[in-house]
Design an enzyme around this catalytic site. Structure first.
Site, PDB file in Angstrom:
ATOM      1  N   ASN A  10     -21.609  58.973 -44.909  1.00 38.50           N
ATOM      2  CA  ASN A  10     -21.121  57.981 -43.935  1.00 38.50           C
ATOM      3  C   ASN A  10     -19.639  57.694 -44.212  1.00 38.50           C
ATOM      4  O   ASN A  10     -19.282  57.124 -45.237  1.00 38.50           O
ATOM      5  CB  ASN A  10     -21.980  56.713 -44.078  1.00 38.50           C
ATOM      6  CG  ASN A  10     -21.565  55.597 -43.126  1.00 38.50           C
ATOM      7  OD1 ASN A  10     -20.380  55.409 -42.868  1.00 38.50           O
ATOM      8  ND2 ASN A  10     -22.536  54.873 -42.626  1.00 38.50           N
ATOM      9  N   LYS A  13     -18.498  53.956 -44.689  1.00 41.02           N
ATOM     10  CA  LYS A  13     -18.772  53.466 -46.055  1.00 41.02           C
ATOM     11  C   LYS A  13     -17.730  54.008 -47.013  1.00 41.02           C
ATOM     12  O   LYS A  13     -17.207  53.286 -47.854  1.00 41.02           O
ATOM     13  CB  LYS A  13     -20.119  54.016 -46.558  1.00 41.02           C
ATOM     14  CG  LYS A  13     -21.340  53.319 -46.121  1.00 41.02           C
ATOM     15  CD  LYS A  13     -22.514  53.988 -46.861  1.00 41.02           C
ATOM     16  CE  LYS A  13     -23.836  53.491 -46.381  1.00 41.02           C
ATOM     17  NZ  LYS A  13     -24.969  54.179 -47.045  1.00 41.02           N
ATOM     18  N   ASP A  79     -27.269  52.293 -50.597  1.00 41.26           N
ATOM     19  CA  ASP A  79     -28.217  52.154 -49.491  1.00 41.26           C
ATOM     20  C   ASP A  79     -28.072  50.737 -48.974  1.00 41.26           C
ATOM     21  O   ASP A  79     -28.113  49.773 -49.740  1.00 41.26           O
ATOM     22  CB  ASP A  79     -29.660  52.431 -49.915  1.00 41.26           C
ATOM     23  CG  ASP A  79     -30.526  52.684 -48.680  1.00 41.26           C
ATOM     24  OD1 ASP A  79     -30.250  53.667 -47.966  1.00 41.26           O
ATOM     25  OD2 ASP A  79     -31.441  51.892 -48.402  1.00 41.26           O
ATOM     26  N   SER A  80     -27.861  50.650 -47.678  1.00 39.23           N
ATOM     27  CA  SER A  80     -27.528  49.342 -47.128  1.00 39.23           C
ATOM     28  C   SER A  80     -28.162  49.167 -45.760  1.00 39.23           C
ATOM     29  O   SER A  80     -28.673  50.128 -45.179  1.00 39.23           O
ATOM     30  CB  SER A  80     -26.007  49.191 -47.048  1.00 39.23           C
ATOM     31  OG  SER A  80     -25.412  50.347 -46.515  1.00 39.23           O
ATOM     32  N   PHE A 162     -17.722  49.658 -38.925  1.00 38.46           N
ATOM     33  CA  PHE A 162     -18.601  50.701 -38.365  1.00 38.46           C
ATOM     34  C   PHE A 162     -19.965  50.067 -38.105  1.00 38.46           C
ATOM     35  O   PHE A 162     -20.183  48.881 -38.383  1.00 38.46           O
ATOM     36  CB  PHE A 162     -18.697  51.892 -39.334  1.00 38.46           C
ATOM     37  CG  PHE A 162     -19.362  51.563 -40.660  1.00 38.46           C
ATOM     38  CD1 PHE A 162     -20.701  51.826 -40.871  1.00 38.46           C
ATOM     39  CD2 PHE A 162     -18.640  50.968 -41.691  1.00 38.46           C
ATOM     40  CE1 PHE A 162     -21.311  51.509 -42.086  1.00 38.46           C
ATOM     41  CE2 PHE A 162     -19.239  50.656 -42.912  1.00 38.46           C
ATOM     42  CZ  PHE A 162     -20.583  50.927 -43.100  1.00 38.46           C
ATOM     43  N   TYR A 164     -23.153  48.198 -37.376  1.00 36.22           N
ATOM     44  CA  TYR A 164     -23.499  46.914 -36.764  1.00 36.22           C
ATOM     45  C   TYR A 164     -22.393  45.854 -36.909  1.00 36.22           C
ATOM     46  O   TYR A 164     -22.606  44.705 -36.528  1.00 36.22           O
ATOM     47  CB  TYR A 164     -24.806  46.383 -37.385  1.00 36.22           C
ATOM     48  CG  TYR A 164     -25.988  47.305 -37.170  1.00 36.22           C
ATOM     49  CD1 TYR A 164     -26.620  47.390 -35.932  1.00 36.22           C
ATOM     50  CD2 TYR A 164     -26.473  48.108 -38.202  1.00 36.22           C
ATOM     51  CE1 TYR A 164     -27.698  48.246 -35.724  1.00 36.22           C
ATOM     52  CE2 TYR A 164     -27.546  48.970 -38.007  1.00 36.22           C
ATOM     53  CZ  TYR A 164     -28.145  49.038 -36.770  1.00 36.22           C
ATOM     54  OH  TYR A 164     -29.205  49.886 -36.559  1.00 36.22           O
ATOM     55  N   ASP A 165     -21.241  46.227 -37.431  1.00 32.99           N
ATOM     56  CA  ASP A 165     -20.171  45.240 -37.639  1.00 32.99           C
ATOM     57  C   ASP A 165     -19.822  44.433 -36.371  1.00 32.99           C
ATOM     58  O   ASP A 165     -19.591  43.220 -36.477  1.00 32.99           O
ATOM     59  CB  ASP A 165     -18.908  45.908 -38.188  1.00 32.99           C
ATOM     60  CG  ASP A 165     -18.985  46.170 -39.687  1.00 32.99           C
ATOM     61  OD1 ASP A 165     -19.580  45.336 -40.402  1.00 32.99           O
ATOM     62  OD2 ASP A 165     -18.451  47.190 -40.149  1.00 32.99           O
ATOM     63  N   LYS A 185     -12.775  42.270 -45.122  1.00 32.60           N
ATOM     64  CA  LYS A 185     -14.191  42.654 -45.267  1.00 32.60           C
ATOM     65  C   LYS A 185     -14.499  42.998 -46.723  1.00 32.60           C
ATOM     66  O   LYS A 185     -15.535  42.616 -47.261  1.00 32.60           O
ATOM     67  CB  LYS A 185     -14.516  43.835 -44.337  1.00 32.60           C
ATOM     68  CG  LYS A 185     -16.009  44.179 -44.335  1.00 32.60           C
ATOM     69  CD  LYS A 185     -16.396  45.306 -43.399  1.00 32.60           C
ATOM     70  CE  LYS A 185     -17.853  45.694 -43.633  1.00 32.60           C
ATOM     71  NZ  LYS A 185     -18.239  46.962 -42.987  1.00 32.60           N
ATOM     72  N   HIS A 190     -21.221  42.742 -48.454  1.00 29.72           N
ATOM     73  CA  HIS A 190     -22.352  43.158 -49.288  1.00 29.72           C
ATOM     74  C   HIS A 190     -21.950  44.348 -50.169  1.00 29.72           C
ATOM     75  O   HIS A 190     -22.239  44.373 -51.353  1.00 29.72           O
ATOM     76  CB  HIS A 190     -23.526  43.513 -48.370  1.00 29.72           C
ATOM     77  CG  HIS A 190     -23.176  44.492 -47.277  1.00 29.72           C
ATOM     78  ND1 HIS A 190     -22.034  44.385 -46.516  1.00 29.72           N
ATOM     79  CD2 HIS A 190     -23.796  45.623 -46.836  1.00 29.72           C
ATOM     80  CE1 HIS A 190     -21.979  45.390 -45.651  1.00 29.72           C
ATOM     81  NE2 HIS A 190     -23.036  46.151 -45.826  1.00 29.72           N
TER      82      HIS A 190
HETATM   83  P1  ITT Z   1     -25.653  57.692 -46.338  1.00 30.34           P
HETATM   84  O1  ITT Z   1     -27.158  57.601 -46.531  1.00 30.34           O
HETATM   85  O2  ITT Z   1     -25.175  59.104 -46.257  1.00 30.34           O
HETATM   86  O3  ITT Z   1     -24.890  56.854 -47.307  1.00 30.34           O
HETATM   87  P2  ITT Z   1     -26.219  56.210 -43.926  1.00 30.34           P
HETATM   88  O4  ITT Z   1     -25.359  55.698 -42.802  1.00 30.34           O
HETATM   89  O5  ITT Z   1     -27.470  56.967 -43.552  1.00 30.34           O
HETATM   90  O6  ITT Z   1     -25.286  57.082 -44.890  1.00 30.34           O
HETATM   91  P3  ITT Z   1     -27.856  54.087 -45.071  1.00 30.34           P
HETATM   92  O7  ITT Z   1     -29.115  54.881 -45.070  1.00 30.34           O
HETATM   93  O8  ITT Z   1     -27.537  53.255 -46.279  1.00 30.34           O
HETATM   94  O9  ITT Z   1     -26.569  55.009 -44.863  1.00 30.34           O
HETATM   95  O10 ITT Z   1     -27.836  53.165 -43.795  1.00 30.34           O
HETATM   96  C1  ITT Z   1     -26.959  52.128 -43.708  1.00 30.34           C
HETATM   97  C2  ITT Z   1     -26.854  51.712 -42.269  1.00 30.34           C
HETATM   98  O11 ITT Z   1     -26.818  50.273 -42.255  1.00 30.34           O
HETATM   99  C3  ITT Z   1     -25.551  52.178 -41.669  1.00 30.34           C
HETATM  100  O12 ITT Z   1     -25.674  53.447 -41.059  1.00 30.34           O
HETATM  101  C4  ITT Z   1     -25.259  51.051 -40.703  1.00 30.34           C
HETATM  102  O13 ITT Z   1     -26.026  51.208 -39.555  1.00 30.34           O
HETATM  103  C5  ITT Z   1     -25.787  49.818 -41.432  1.00 30.34           C
HETATM  104  N1  ITT Z   1     -24.726  49.217 -42.263  1.00 30.34           N
HETATM  105  C6  ITT Z   1     -24.671  49.205 -43.628  1.00 30.34           C
HETATM  106  N2  ITT Z   1     -23.545  48.636 -44.058  1.00 30.34           N
HETATM  107  C7  ITT Z   1     -22.861  48.270 -42.956  1.00 30.34           C
HETATM  108  C8  ITT Z   1     -21.621  47.665 -42.751  1.00 30.34           C
HETATM  109  O14 ITT Z   1     -20.818  47.346 -43.766  1.00 30.34           O
HETATM  110  N3  ITT Z   1     -21.234  47.444 -41.501  1.00 30.34           N
HETATM  111  C9  ITT Z   1     -21.998  47.804 -40.468  1.00 30.34           C
HETATM  112  N4  ITT Z   1     -23.178  48.406 -40.550  1.00 30.34           N
HETATM  113  C10 ITT Z   1     -23.622  48.646 -41.803  1.00 30.34           C
END
Ligand code: ITT
Length: 207
Positions: A10, A13, A79-80, A162, A164-165, A185, A190
């Site tokens: 991502n 991130k 993971d977020s 990016f 849901y921001d 930010k 988080h």
């Molecule tokens: P990686 O697994 O490759 O790191 P991913 O996007 O699939 O990428 P996650 O499984 O951790 O990552 O999903 C996190 C999702 O949560 C991310 O795609 C966003 O939709 C949301 N998210 C997490 N942090 C965020 C942020 O700071 N701002 C906005 N949305 C966020």
């Protein structure tokens, strides 16, 4: 120089992570920059489990890359996700997969706003959660967690960040996280909180 490989695909991130880890005495590489490509099934039931699964999968690949000395590498993963209280903490660990991985966020965000139609401010509470996992050179794993509390706005606002921001409103700033600069930010997010805790761990155990 010691290396930190960050196991994420991502780019949003990765931009934040680079900035937060900038002052560390280590080279920070994305998975792609480290030449690692791996499909990872995130089948854990918590943010911590999924972060650990990602970090361990990439650490196993890094081990095969003979050019890199294992003693010099830590693999981190994030993971977020977004927990909305009114929706029983959905989309939670399924945030990236919600309505389909490739569905544009304009659609995902509009859908969540629609699901909260008529719901007053005090019931729109939500939080971003981030777990960071580290695989240390000896194979041991540590995790940290960070959270930012806010609520779901009534329309998308802002172009930064990016995911849901644009719908995540932070009362203390009176803006969504997509209306904050990256610096703002990274002061309260988080991810910033989890990574700052992880920096402390790495300073005492690795760097
Ligand atoms: P990686 O697994 O490759 O790191 P991913 O996007 O699939 O990428 P996650 O499984 O951790 O990552 O999903 C996190 C999702 O949560 C991310 O795609 C966003 O939709 C949301 N998210 C997490 N942090 C965020 C942020 O700071 N701002 C906005 N949305 C966020």
């Amino acid at each position: 120089m010691k290396k930190i490989i960050f196991a994420t695909g991502n780019e949003g991130k990765m931009r934040e992570i680079r900035e937060i880890l900038r002052d560390l005495d280590a080279q920070v590489l994305s998975m792609k920059e480290a030449g690692i490509e791996t499909g990872i099934e995130e089948n854990g039931t918590t943010f911590e489990e999924n972060a650990t699964i990602k970090a361990q999968a990439v650490a196993a690949q890094a081990k095969k890359a003979a050019a890199i000395s294992q003693a010099e590498i830590v693999v981190l993963a994030d993971d977020s996700g977004l927990e909305i209280d009114y929706l029983n903490k959905e989309p939670g660990i399924y945030s990236a997969r919600y309505l389909g991985e490739d569905t544009p966020y304009a659609i995902k965000n509009k859908n969540l706003i629609d699901r909260l139609e008529g719901v007053p401010d005090n019931k729109r509470t939500a939080r971003f959660v981030c777990a960071i996992a580290a695989v240390l050179p000896d194979g041991s794993v540590i995790t940290t967690r960070g959270v930012i509390e806010g609520r779901i706005d009534y329309e998308e606002k802002g172009k930064n960040g990016f995911g849901y921001d644009p719908i995540f409103y932070v009362p203390e700033y009176g803006r969504t996280t997509a209306e904050l600069s990256m610096e703002e930010k990274n002061h309260v997010s988080h991810r910033a909180r989890a990574l700052k805790a992880m920096k402390g761990e790495l300073k005492s155990r690795f760097l």
